[in-house]
Design a protein around this motif. Structure first.
Motif, PDB file in Angstrom:
ATOM      1  N   LEU A  16     118.635  27.942  -0.332  1.00  0.00           N
ATOM      2  CA  LEU A  16     116.998  28.127   0.078  1.00  0.00           C
ATOM      3  C   LEU A  16     117.174  28.634   1.520  1.00  0.00           C
ATOM      4  O   LEU A  16     117.755  28.234   2.477  1.00  0.00           O
ATOM      5  N   VAL A  67     107.088  20.085  -5.202  1.00  0.00           N
ATOM      6  CA  VAL A  67     108.325  20.581  -4.430  1.00  0.00           C
ATOM      7  C   VAL A  67     109.044  19.742  -3.729  1.00  0.00           C
ATOM      8  O   VAL A  67     110.114  19.681  -3.915  1.00  0.00           O
ATOM      9  N   ARG A  68     108.318  18.659  -2.938  1.00  0.00           N
ATOM     10  CA  ARG A  68     109.060  17.803  -2.373  1.00  0.00           C
ATOM     11  C   ARG A  68     109.839  16.845  -3.455  1.00  0.00           C
ATOM     12  O   ARG A  68     111.073  16.430  -3.071  1.00  0.00           O
ATOM     13  N   ILE A 123     110.579  28.777   3.393  1.00  0.00           N
ATOM     14  CA  ILE A 123     109.233  27.757   2.805  1.00  0.00           C
ATOM     15  C   ILE A 123     108.060  28.269   3.280  1.00  0.00           C
ATOM     16  O   ILE A 123     107.795  28.627   4.654  1.00  0.00           O
ATOM     17  N   LEU A 151     107.999  19.119   5.366  1.00  0.00           N
ATOM     18  CA  LEU A 151     108.940  19.194   4.142  1.00  0.00           C
ATOM     19  C   LEU A 151     110.486  19.459   4.467  1.00  0.00           C
ATOM     20  O   LEU A 151     111.330  18.995   3.752  1.00  0.00           O
ATOM     21  N   THR A 152     110.529  20.099   5.761  1.00  0.00           N
ATOM     22  CA  THR A 152     112.018  20.596   6.177  1.00  0.00           C
ATOM     23  C   THR A 152     112.327  19.710   7.403  1.00  0.00           C
ATOM     24  O   THR A 152     113.415  20.308   7.924  1.00  0.00           O
ATOM     25  N   SER A 208     104.228  23.335  -0.608  1.00  0.00           N
ATOM     26  CA  SER A 208     104.850  22.283  -0.129  1.00  0.00           C
ATOM     27  C   SER A 208     104.271  20.918  -0.633  1.00  0.00           C
ATOM     28  O   SER A 208     104.407  19.738  -0.038  1.00  0.00           O
ATOM     29  N   HIS A 223     111.584  20.289  -7.039  1.00  0.00           N
ATOM     30  CA  HIS A 223     112.133  21.725  -6.965  1.00  0.00           C
ATOM     31  C   HIS A 223     113.150  21.793  -5.476  1.00  0.00           C
ATOM     32  O   HIS A 223     114.024  22.213  -5.463  1.00  0.00           O
ATOM     33  N   LEU A 224     112.603  20.985  -4.406  1.00  0.00           N
ATOM     34  CA  LEU A 224     113.457  21.049  -3.206  1.00  0.00           C
ATOM     35  C   LEU A 224     114.863  20.446  -3.473  1.00  0.00           C
ATOM     36  O   LEU A 224     115.766  20.954  -3.099  1.00  0.00           O
ATOM     37  N   ILE A 269     110.726  28.941  -1.278  1.00  0.00           N
ATOM     38  CA  ILE A 269     109.528  28.030  -1.890  1.00  0.00           C
ATOM     39  C   ILE A 269     108.238  28.474  -1.706  1.00  0.00           C
ATOM     40  O   ILE A 269     107.915  28.448  -0.195  1.00  0.00           O
TER      41      ILE A 269
END
Length: 344
Positions: free
Chosen positions: A32, A16-17, A35, A46-47, A12, A20-21, A9
């Motif tokens: 995944l 995305v949040r 990123i 994000l992760t 962020s 997509h994620l 990806i």
């Protein structure tokens, strides 16, 4: 069971949040791997609840180039601010990655055309696929509306009316690159391409747009440089219709309506209702699932594209170019008729 497709990806932000994620994490065919973000802190945020996802950023020793060099990443999903996205698309394609990039294709028609010419001239398009993520083309009510328009025959006239108030505290309106846009139209480009994509989907092949005249206005200071447009649209078959869009209006509606020789079709984005009425018949109202942000179906179509070696029609960059061209024509019209030349 086939091996999963490795995904990186790029970005962020909100899309995305929120979309997509979670869609990637729930996909049975995608995994995944990494990123990339402008800052390591944003990638970490994000992760924070994920494991085995490698992070890359412009402010760390792990760069975008490093991510693209990984053999276990077959495709990247790019969701960056409009002004910078094209550079990242070209780098990924050059590295041999399948690229699915968020809409719009680029900031204007000239840049979009240049990107597609570059892609077709420098990349083996039969092996390295390039798609544009336009999730509204995968919304159930719009897909069904398009089928009904085809069933009812020749298009006579149509309207698209989408108005609502995007407040200054709404999450998209607070993004800095949107608050001070370095691209034409502001939200009329950034979000307006969704609405144009729906119009073109519903009208289908019979409803190719030929020319447009429009007036643009600004109702809200926090939505620069403009937030409202009223347009007249002429199709190749001579039919005329109207398009009215506002992100700063006190109106609240979101409906596409098409009159055909055999009946009428209406689709509402806020209620997910489909209304059809054959000539001489009764109106039929169907409530379809609320799939406005249908990113899961969009990603499933991208997986099938990779597996088949051909980009699904709704993800083709040529479709995204056509959307940008219509928005740009509206913005530049000033009431004059503008001929279109990139409508597929």
């Amino acid at each position: 069971m086939a091996e999963k497709i490795g995904v990186g990806i790029i970005g962020s932000g909100i899309i995305v949040r929120d979309s997509h994620l979670p869609a990637i994490l729930s996909s049975p065919t995608l995994t995944l791997k990494a990123i990339f973000s402008r800052t390591l802190a944003s990638a970490q945020a994000l992760t924070k609840d994920l494991q085995n996802v490698d992070l890359y950023s412009t402010d760390s020793s792990n760069s975008y180039t490093d991510l693209l060099a990984r053999n276990d990443i077959q495709t990247v999903i790019i969701a960056l601010p409009i002004p910078v996205q094209v550079s990242y698309i070209k780098q990924a394609l050059t590295a041999g990655k399948y690229v699915l990039a968020e809409k719009p294709l680029a900031k204007d028609v000239a840049t979009s055309v240049e990107l597609l010419k570059w892609y077709n001239s420098n990349i083996d398009t039969s092996k390295i696929l390039f798609g544009v993520a336009e999730n509204w083309r995968f919304t159930a009510v719009f897909v069904k509306a398009a089928q009904e328009v085809q069933r009812f025959g020749k298009i006579q006239t149509f309207t698209a009316s989408v108005h609502f108030f995007l407040g200054p505290e709404e999450k998209h309106a607070t993004t800095e690159w949107r608050r001070q846009p370095e691209f034409q139209g502001g939200f009329l480009l950034d979000s307006g391409v969704h609405l144009v994509a729906v119009l073109r989907l519903i009208l289908g092949g019979k409803g190719k747009v030929k020319k447009i005249s429009a007036f643009v206005n600004s109702l809200r200071e926090h939505l620069p440089p403009a937030d409202t447009v009223a347009a007249t649209v002429v199709l190749e078959n001579g039919a005329t219709g109207t398009v009215a869009i506002s992100f700063g209006s006190t109106f609240f509606d979101g409906e596409w309506r098409v009159a055909c020789e055999g009946g009428t079709v209406g689709a509402d984005v806020f209620t997910s209702e489909l209304r059809t009425k054959a000539v001489g018949g009764e109106e039929v109202v169907a409530s379809l699932p609320d799939e406005q942000n249908n990113v899961e179906q969009e990603l499933a179509a991208w997986v099938k594209s990779i597996q088949s070696g051909e980009v699904e029609s709704r993800l083709r960059p040529e479709e995204a170019l056509a959307d940008v061209e219509i928005i740009e024509a509206m913005l530049k019209s000033g009431g004059r008729s503008v001929d279109l030349k990139y409508q597929p």
